[in-house]
Motif scaffolding. Sequence first.
Motif, PDB file in Angstrom:
ATOM      1  N   THR A 208       0.816  -1.221   0.000  1.00  0.00           N
ATOM      2  CA  THR A 208       0.000   0.000   0.000  1.00  0.00           C
ATOM      3  C   THR A 208       0.852   1.275   0.000  1.00  0.00           C
ATOM      4  OG1 THR A 208      -0.107  -0.025   2.428  1.00  0.00           O
ATOM      5  CG2 THR A 208      -1.886  -1.139   1.230  1.00  0.00           C
ATOM      6  N   VAL A 253      -8.708   5.209   4.989  1.00  0.00           N
ATOM      7  CA  VAL A 253      -7.775   4.107   4.765  1.00  0.00           C
ATOM      8  C   VAL A 253      -7.575   3.971   3.260  1.00  0.00           C
ATOM      9  CG1 VAL A 253      -7.402   1.620   5.003  1.00  0.00           C
ATOM     10  CG2 VAL A 253      -8.519   2.896   6.846  1.00  0.00           C
ATOM     11  N   LEU A 255      -6.307   1.718   0.159  1.00  0.00           N
ATOM     12  CA  LEU A 255      -5.999   0.343  -0.215  1.00  0.00           C
ATOM     13  C   LEU A 255      -4.909   0.315  -1.288  1.00  0.00           C
ATOM     14  CD1 LEU A 255      -9.595  -1.201  -0.395  1.00  0.00           C
ATOM     15  CD2 LEU A 255      -8.029  -1.103   1.548  1.00  0.00           C
ATOM     16  N   ARG A 260      -9.949   4.679  -1.579  1.00  0.00           N
ATOM     17  CA  ARG A 260      -9.922   4.966  -0.144  1.00  0.00           C
ATOM     18  C   ARG A 260     -11.337   5.000   0.425  1.00  0.00           C
ATOM     19  NH1 ARG A 260      -6.860   9.311  -3.268  1.00  0.00           N
ATOM     20  NH2 ARG A 260      -8.421  10.875  -3.727  1.00  0.00           N
ATOM     21  N   HIS A 263     -12.562   4.222   7.714  1.00  0.00           N
ATOM     22  CA  HIS A 263     -12.130   3.051   8.480  1.00  0.00           C
ATOM     23  C   HIS A 263     -13.336   2.204   8.878  1.00  0.00           C
ATOM     24  CE1 HIS A 263     -10.795   0.681  11.946  1.00  0.00           C
ATOM     25  NE2 HIS A 263      -9.552   0.842  11.495  1.00  0.00           N
ATOM     26  N   LEU A 266     -14.985   0.362   5.876  1.00  0.00           N
ATOM     27  CA  LEU A 266     -14.184  -0.757   5.398  1.00  0.00           C
ATOM     28  C   LEU A 266     -14.269  -1.932   6.363  1.00  0.00           C
ATOM     29  CD1 LEU A 266     -12.583  -0.968   2.818  1.00  0.00           C
ATOM     30  CD2 LEU A 266     -10.526  -0.405   4.076  1.00  0.00           C
ATOM     31  N   CYS A 270     -15.596  -5.799   5.180  1.00  0.00           N
ATOM     32  CA  CYS A 270     -14.825  -7.048   5.262  1.00  0.00           C
ATOM     33  C   CYS A 270     -15.721  -8.251   5.508  1.00  0.00           C
ATOM     34  CB  CYS A 270     -13.750  -6.952   6.342  1.00  0.00           C
ATOM     35  SG  CYS A 270     -14.372  -7.029   8.030  1.00  0.00           S
ATOM     36  N   LEU A 285      -8.891  -7.335   3.894  1.00  0.00           N
ATOM     37  CA  LEU A 285      -9.651  -6.280   4.575  1.00  0.00           C
ATOM     38  C   LEU A 285      -9.742  -6.497   6.079  1.00  0.00           C
ATOM     39  CD1 LEU A 285     -12.615  -5.591   2.108  1.00  0.00           C
ATOM     40  CD2 LEU A 285     -10.405  -4.472   2.266  1.00  0.00           C
ATOM     41  N   PRO A 287      -9.547  -5.684   9.612  1.00  0.00           N
ATOM     42  CA  PRO A 287      -9.404  -4.360  10.253  1.00  0.00           C
ATOM     43  C   PRO A 287      -8.111  -4.180  11.037  1.00  0.00           C
ATOM     44  CG  PRO A 287     -11.630  -5.206  10.570  1.00  0.00           C
ATOM     45  CD  PRO A 287     -10.822  -6.320   9.966  1.00  0.00           C
ATOM     46  N   TYR A 290      -5.435  -2.322   9.044  1.00  0.00           N
ATOM     47  CA  TYR A 290      -5.678  -0.983   8.529  1.00  0.00           C
ATOM     48  C   TYR A 290      -4.706   0.033   9.124  1.00  0.00           C
ATOM     49  CZ  TYR A 290     -10.314  -2.753   7.153  1.00  0.00           C
ATOM     50  OH  TYR A 290     -11.339  -3.464   6.616  1.00  0.00           O
ATOM     51  N   ASP A 291      -4.317   0.994   8.330  1.00  0.00           N
ATOM     52  CA  ASP A 291      -3.567   2.154   8.803  1.00  0.00           C
ATOM     53  C   ASP A 291      -4.296   3.395   8.322  1.00  0.00           C
ATOM     54  OD1 ASP A 291      -1.429   0.887  10.135  1.00  0.00           O
ATOM     55  OD2 ASP A 291      -0.455   0.455   8.228  1.00  0.00           O
TER      56      ASP A 291
END
Length: 375
Positions: A208, A253, A255, A260, A263, A266, A270, A285, A287, A290-291
Amino acid sequence: LFPTLFPYTTLFRSRGWAGRRGRSGQKPTAMKFGKKMIAAMRPEWGANVYVPYKALKQTLSLLADAKTAARAEGAFVEQLMQSLQQVNRFYAGREVACAQLLRRLAKVLESPSRWLPAVAEVGRLSSEGVEVSLAALLPQLSTLDEEHAAALREFVDLCGELDLLRKYATINYLAVVKIVKKHDKHSPLQLKEAFAELVTMQPFYTSTQLAATFTHAQCLEAELISAASGSAMSPERADYTCSICIEVLHMPVVLACTHRFCHGCLASACNYGNHCPLCMKETDLDPEGYDVDPVLTRFVAAHFAKSPKPSNPASPSASAIPALIPALIPAPISAALSTSISASISSARPDEVVDESAGGVEPAQAEAADPLADR
């Protein structure tokens, strides 16, 4: 400056020819993938950093001879695995270099409203609905000091590099998919499923970092264009809207495909599979992985006011309950349902009635209030 983002699986699909026929009644011939790959190669990068599609096809030709088939199978897999390692090394190196260069340039180009003069041409084009690129503005910024002018030129070149690197990942992914498909047509040993999973685990497909750098460059470009236009061209809200909730991004977030999402949105997506909700690119996906992008978060907060969420609709009154019950339900059952729902609304706490997402009344209360529960 930034071209339209195509999903990985459709970037090099032939456009417009499917089902069409020319005046002669014959279908136009689409360019073969091998030629498309050659056209997409960057000479300055060297041919050895790409999946050797032509060489792999030559190896597959040996499968027709029973004497060389076994050796050809081993050589094919070995060639393909080595080329994937080479693609990963090259991609990772360029990806890191682009991110480092953007961080350096961002420091020089920050707060463009302080040093970038407004260009009258930008405001005019903006009023006419013409898209303005930063590259087109460079010749009109002759009064800039050398430091900022040089940084702008480097930034424009970097944007082109980012897009080329994104296409590099795409073309190599497609090369693996297509050459394995050719292999399976000529061999009893089927490799499609194994390599389909393997290629989606490669760093050039899953990383990413390039997507984040691409997004950060897009934010910087929007600020530069806005400053050059005298704030006449502000960033487009649609470009920073979550495609799931259709609201301005909240805790965004990014991808690997550069799409995007919020958060929270997304995290809900998932539950429906590990793929981008927009382009369907295979993506983890989970969680926990995630960043939240800090640069995009600051950009959205600076340029877009958070739109108020619509309040929950008021609960229906007891007198309106009969109108909500379908007329096809028999009268005795309809009367019982009306009494049941009215009793539930009367006995429920306010938060239980208003918050429909919480499921209304508690299950135990609903069962006690419903005279049909034991029927």
